[in-house]
Design an enzyme around this catalytic site. Structure first.
Site, PDB file in Angstrom:
ATOM      1  N   HIS A 100      -7.808  -7.084  10.936  1.00 56.63           N
ATOM      2  CA  HIS A 100      -8.443  -8.295  10.404  1.00 56.63           C
ATOM      3  C   HIS A 100      -7.778  -9.466  11.125  1.00 56.63           C
ATOM      4  O   HIS A 100      -6.581  -9.410  11.438  1.00 56.63           O
ATOM      5  CB  HIS A 100      -8.147  -8.521   8.926  1.00 56.63           C
ATOM      6  N   ASP A 103      -4.473 -10.360   9.632  1.00 56.85           N
ATOM      7  CA  ASP A 103      -3.350  -9.407   9.741  1.00 56.85           C
ATOM      8  C   ASP A 103      -2.505  -9.732  10.954  1.00 56.85           C
ATOM      9  O   ASP A 103      -1.290  -9.613  10.928  1.00 56.85           O
ATOM     10  CB  ASP A 103      -3.808  -7.956  10.017  1.00 56.85           C
ATOM     11  N   GLU A 267     -15.912   5.285   4.340  1.00 53.70           N
ATOM     12  CA  GLU A 267     -14.497   5.530   3.994  1.00 53.70           C
ATOM     13  C   GLU A 267     -14.391   6.557   2.871  1.00 53.70           C
ATOM     14  O   GLU A 267     -15.060   6.447   1.841  1.00 53.70           O
ATOM     15  CB  GLU A 267     -13.843   4.208   3.577  1.00 53.70           C
ATOM     16  N   HIS A 270     -13.638   5.374  -0.687  1.00 54.75           N
ATOM     17  CA  HIS A 270     -14.742   4.588  -1.239  1.00 54.75           C
ATOM     18  C   HIS A 270     -15.872   5.508  -1.714  1.00 54.75           C
ATOM     19  O   HIS A 270     -16.517   5.236  -2.733  1.00 54.75           O
ATOM     20  CB  HIS A 270     -15.291   3.615  -0.196  1.00 54.75           C
ATOM     21  N   ASP A 306      -8.420   2.527  -5.150  1.00 57.18           N
ATOM     22  CA  ASP A 306      -8.422   2.807  -3.719  1.00 57.18           C
ATOM     23  C   ASP A 306      -6.971   3.004  -3.249  1.00 57.18           C
ATOM     24  O   ASP A 306      -6.347   2.096  -2.733  1.00 57.18           O
ATOM     25  CB  ASP A 306      -9.063   1.589  -3.022  1.00 57.18           C
ATOM     26  N   ASP A 308      -5.842   4.736  -0.821  1.00 62.38           N
ATOM     27  CA  ASP A 308      -5.698   4.732   0.639  1.00 62.38           C
ATOM     28  C   ASP A 308      -4.572   5.630   1.149  1.00 62.38           C
ATOM     29  O   ASP A 308      -3.721   5.195   1.932  1.00 62.38           O
ATOM     30  CB  ASP A 308      -5.446   3.297   1.148  1.00 62.38           C
TER      31      ASP A 308
END
Ligand code: XLS
Ligand code: NI
Ligand code: NI
Length: 436
Positions: A100, A103, A267, A270, A306, A308
């Protein structure tokens, strides 16, 4: 100074290796179904979790030990971090990365300052890409962390926020293009709602559609021809995200006539949150011709958010690779590890263990999926199950020559349907286990 002096380039040593800093399954040059593993998998490291994740959770402070960080939010620190990121990715042997805008570079006091910061860091990213040959899989804009996006970005009730988001994506597209990014991702961020009583959903969807068209128009203007990707997610941070699952995203893309430029970035976690399996989401996007890329991670079935986590479950990676092979591969997308080391795994070396595990899990999944396909047993069972469509009335229906009246006549004459066949679910599950 090297940030990971104790780590050499991670190499393939084969399944018998006991070296935790070696691949046991991922041999980038190994050819599977006519293509190298590297080209099948197109692994990508995410900047946000891997280089910005600090281990905070709603109950506790940062835990990550990152000796290269100087504790400031300066451009210098961001530049140094970028160099560390490339040292990591080079040693790992990941061909791609994704980020991003916020980031990689600190947000400034004004949009102009933020753009300037981004340019300064992007110049270093470019230099490092050229030095290492590592490429940008996709860029994206963070339009959810800053409080201005409290009501969303392009779906905000505040028109100024829409304008700010447009300016931010404009810049992110320019940077993505300058770095040779092969795709550009929109994950919905706060595009959704908490309460429908205060929300004009139709208006917000129209704005979202308008925003995406502006993105396409600007991409055309600057000559960015990468694929745009929408990343479905059903909830978190808003109660109801507009891009809730593959089917909802595809309906949005069709309704707003965007399917010629957009595909989906699916994902795993998700999909789970949407009440689907990853396999379902991939097959759905795939048969609609809109499977673009994957964010590879996994959730925790006991936790409803989430998480991750890094994917290590071979059954899951086998399912994913079966779908990717079935639908013609993931390129120009990739297998992007949108995954973070756990808060308790706070040492830099854990970043290597995590990625090596994920890459090996996918390499195994690829080999298993290829073996399943080569044997053809599973495929034959599916084919047999649909045999009634290969000839007779089934073939006629599929050819489009039948209608309700002709089918009524057919059935009145026949009286009752031919006997159904067993679904053979257990047999097929046993077969799959035989390949693992
Ligand atoms: C959040 C998303 C995010 C996107 C990039 O849940 O997965 O990380 O991939 O904005
Ligand atoms: Ni996510
Ligand atoms: Ni993601």
């Amino acid at each position: 100074m090297a940030a990971f002096p104790e780590v050499d380039k991670i190499r393939y040593e084969g399944p018998d290796s006991k070296n935790p800093l070696a691949f046991r399954w991922y041999d980038e040059d190994e050819v599977v179904e006519g293509k190298s593993m590297k080209d099948h998998l197109r692994f990508s490291v995410v900047y946000w979790h891997t280089f910005r994740g600090n281990g905070t959770d709603p109950f506790g402070a940062a835990t990550m030990i990152r000796p290269w960080e100087d504790g400031t939010d300066s451009v210098d620190n961001a530049i140094n971090r970028a160099r560390v990121a490339f040292e990591f990715m080079e040693k790992l042997g990941a061909p791609y990365y994704a980020f991003h805008d916020r980031d990689v570079a600190p947000e400034g006091a004004t949009l102009a300052e933020s753009n300037k910061n981004l340019d300064a860091v992007a110049a270093v990213l470019k230099e490092e890409q050229e030095r290492t040959g590592i490429k940008l899989l996709w860029g994206t804009a963070n339009m959810f962390s800053n409080p201005r996006f409290v009501h969303g970005a392009s779906t905000s009730c505040n028109a100024d926020v829409f304008a700010y988001a447009a300016a931010q994506v404009k810049k992110a597209l320019e940077v993505t293009k300058a770095l040779g990014g092969e795709n550009y991702v929109f994950w919905g961020g706060r595009e959704g709602y908490q309460n429908l009583f205060n929300t004009d959903m139709k208006r917000e969807f129209d704005h979202l559609g308008q925003f995406m068209h502006m993105a396409v128009d600007y991409a055309d203007e600057i000559g960015f021809d990468g694929t745009f990707l929408i990343e479905p997610k059903p909830k978190e941070p808003t109660k109801h995200q507009y891009d809730s699952d593959a089917a909802a995203c595809i309906n949005f893309l069709r309704a707003y006539e965007l399917t010629d430029r957009f595909k989906l970035n699916i994902e795993t976690n998700h999909a789970t949150l949407a009440g689907h399996t990853m396999m379902h989401e991939l097959d759905y996007a795939g048969h609609q011709g809109l499977l673009g890329s994957i964010d590879a991670n996994t959730g925790d079935l006991m936790l409803g958010w989430d998480t991750d986590q890094f994917p290590t479950n071979i059954y899951l990676t086998t399912e994913i690779m079966l779908m990717l092979l079935k639908h013609g591969g993931v390129a120009p997308g990739g297998t992007n590890f949108d995954a973070k080391v756990k808060r308790e795994s706070f040492e830099p070396i854990d970043l290597f263990y995590a990625h090596i595990g994920g890459m090996d899990a996918f390499a195994r999944g690829l080999k298993i999926a290829a073996a399943i396909r080569a044997d053809g047993e599973v495929e034959k069972l599916v084919k047999d199950r649909y045999a009634s469509w290969e000839s007779g009335i089934g073939a006629k229906i599929e050819s489009g020559s039948e209608n309700f009246k002709t089918l009524e006549a057919y059935m009145l004459e026949k009286g009752e349907v031919a006997p159904n066949q067993s679904g053979r679910q257990e047999l097929i599950e046993n077969l799959i286990n035989g390949y693992l």
